[in-house]
Design an enzyme around this catalytic site. Structure first.
Site, PDB file in Angstrom:
ATOM      1  N   ASN A   1       8.203  33.613   1.573  1.00  0.00           N
ATOM      2  CA  ASN A   1       9.066  33.644   2.641  1.00  0.00           C
ATOM      3  C   ASN A   1      10.489  33.102   2.818  1.00  0.00           C
ATOM      4  OD1 ASN A   1       9.396  34.023   5.703  1.00  0.00           O
ATOM      5  ND2 ASN A   1       9.461  31.854   5.209  1.00  0.00           N
TER       6      ASN A   1
ATOM      7  N   TYR B   1      22.700  40.874   0.874  1.00  0.00           N
ATOM      8  CA  TYR B   1      21.473  40.593   1.511  1.00  0.00           C
ATOM      9  C   TYR B   1      20.477  41.831   1.371  1.00  0.00           C
ATOM     10  CZ  TYR B   1      17.978  39.433   4.834  1.00  0.00           C
ATOM     11  OH  TYR B   1      16.794  39.097   5.550  1.00  0.00           O
TER      12      TYR B   1
ATOM     13  N   LYS C   1      17.058  42.102  -0.786  1.00  0.00           N
ATOM     14  CA  LYS C   1      15.651  42.468  -0.513  1.00  0.00           C
ATOM     15  C   LYS C   1      15.190  43.634  -0.904  1.00  0.00           C
ATOM     16  CE  LYS C   1      14.984  39.001   2.296  1.00  0.00           C
ATOM     17  NZ  LYS C   1      13.809  37.896   2.074  1.00  0.00           N
TER      18      LYS C   1
ATOM     19  N   ALA D   1      20.768  44.078  -0.900  1.00  0.00           N
ATOM     20  CA  ALA D   1      20.579  44.357  -2.352  1.00  0.00           C
ATOM     21  C   ALA D   1      19.400  43.343  -2.744  1.00  0.00           C
ATOM     22  CB  ALA D   1      21.727  44.174  -3.223  1.00  0.00           C
TER      23      ALA D   1
ATOM     24  N   SER E   1      12.955  42.735   3.988  1.00  0.00           N
ATOM     25  CA  SER E   1      13.568  43.025   5.465  1.00  0.00           C
ATOM     26  C   SER E   1      13.737  44.750   5.600  1.00  0.00           C
ATOM     27  CB  SER E   1      14.974  42.304   5.157  1.00  0.00           C
ATOM     28  OG  SER E   1      15.684  42.815   6.512  1.00  0.00           O
TER      29      SER E   1
ATOM     30  N   ALA F   1       8.261  27.245   4.974  1.00  0.00           N
ATOM     31  CA  ALA F   1       7.371  27.324   5.868  1.00  0.00           C
ATOM     32  C   ALA F   1       7.657  26.171   7.027  1.00  0.00           C
ATOM     33  CB  ALA F   1       5.891  26.668   5.152  1.00  0.00           C
ATOM     34  N   SER F   2       8.697  25.634   7.038  1.00  0.00           N
ATOM     35  CA  SER F   2       8.975  24.692   8.129  1.00  0.00           C
ATOM     36  C   SER F   2       9.605  25.298   9.271  1.00  0.00           C
ATOM     37  CB  SER F   2      10.185  23.739   7.570  1.00  0.00           C
ATOM     38  OG  SER F   2      11.434  24.379   7.286  1.00  0.00           O
TER      39      SER F   2
END
Length: 248
Positions: free
Chosen positions: A86, A155, A159, A157, A142, A11-12
């Site tokens: 997230n 990436y 998601k 795979a 994504s 969340a940053s």
């Protein structure tokens, strides 16, 4: 005072920051997770003020134990009613051209952050939700979880796995009033994407019928809807946020 409390991982900055801020506006108490960027997390906490419900640092690349401990720490400060997974990493990879050491390191970190840790967070969260009459989880996936993209095999795979565990658990946990959702952004104006955007921007925009990339706020609005009462009869769905650039 609101009794809705949500953990937002990563969340940053970027999408996670926008989600935390939007949920705070919607009356949620937000537990802010960060990996390395404490200053960014502090900035979010300052912006949302009294809606902040704690700041929690944890390096999710360190694996399942770290993820499970994160949920325990957050819960020790009060019960959660929702979780937004997230936090994520995108590490481009030449699948056949990279050395074995590079490949294994990419694989380990990509899956640790994008799938293994969210899976453990989901497990720890849903075990608690089941004792309280329900809860909600939104997983940030994504567009490439549905489509192929050069340089993004691992990436994609990770998601895709996140999308499909969302579907499976939505069915399994529905009798416990636990709802799971995902959002699948395409190109988003965030630091994670920026390195690949500048040289490719004309082509990127050409392939997006709406003519612009998504903003983090677009992603936050969809997340807020899924966590709202307006989505009470939905579960297992993935909302595409890609400007009509891809359908499945």
């Amino acid at each position: 005072m609101s009794t809705k409390r949500v953990l937002v991982t990563g969340a940053s900055k970027g999408i996670g920051r926008a989600i935390a801020i939007e949920l705070a506006k919607q009356g949620w108490k937000v537990a802010i997770h960060y990996g390395q960027d404490r200053a960014g997390a502090e900035s979010v906490r300052s912006e949302i003020g009294d809606a902040s419900s704690g700041l929690y640092g944890a390096d999710l690349s360190q694996g399942p134990k770290t993820a499970a401990e994160l949920v325990s720490r957050v819960e020790s400060d009060g019960p959660l009613t929702a979780i937004v997974n997230n936090a994520g990493v995108y590490l481009p990879l030449d699948f056949t051209g990279s050395g074995d050491e590079v490949f294994e390191a990419n694989y380990a970190k990509t899956f640790a952050v994008n799938f293994d840790s969210p899976l453990r967070i989901i497990r720890e969260g849903t075990k608690r939700f089941a004792t309280r009459g329900g809860g909600k989880i939104v997983n940030v996936a994504s567009r490439v979880g549905f489509r192929g993209e050069s340089g993004a095999a691992l990436y994609s795979a990770s998601k895709s796995a996140l999308i499909n565990v969302t579907r499976a658990l939505a069915v399994e946990l529905a009798p416990k009033n636990i709802q799971l959702f995902a959002i699948a952004p395409g190109w988003v104006e965030t630091a994670m994407a920026r390195e690949g955007m500048e040289s490719r921007l004309p082509q990127i925009l050409k392939d997006i019928p709406l003519g612009r990339m998504a903003t983090p706020e677009d992603c936050a609005a969809a997340t807020a809807f899924l966590l709202s009462d307006g989505a009470s009869y939905l579960s297992g769905i993935t909302i595409d946020i890609n400007g009509a650039s891809y359908f499945h």
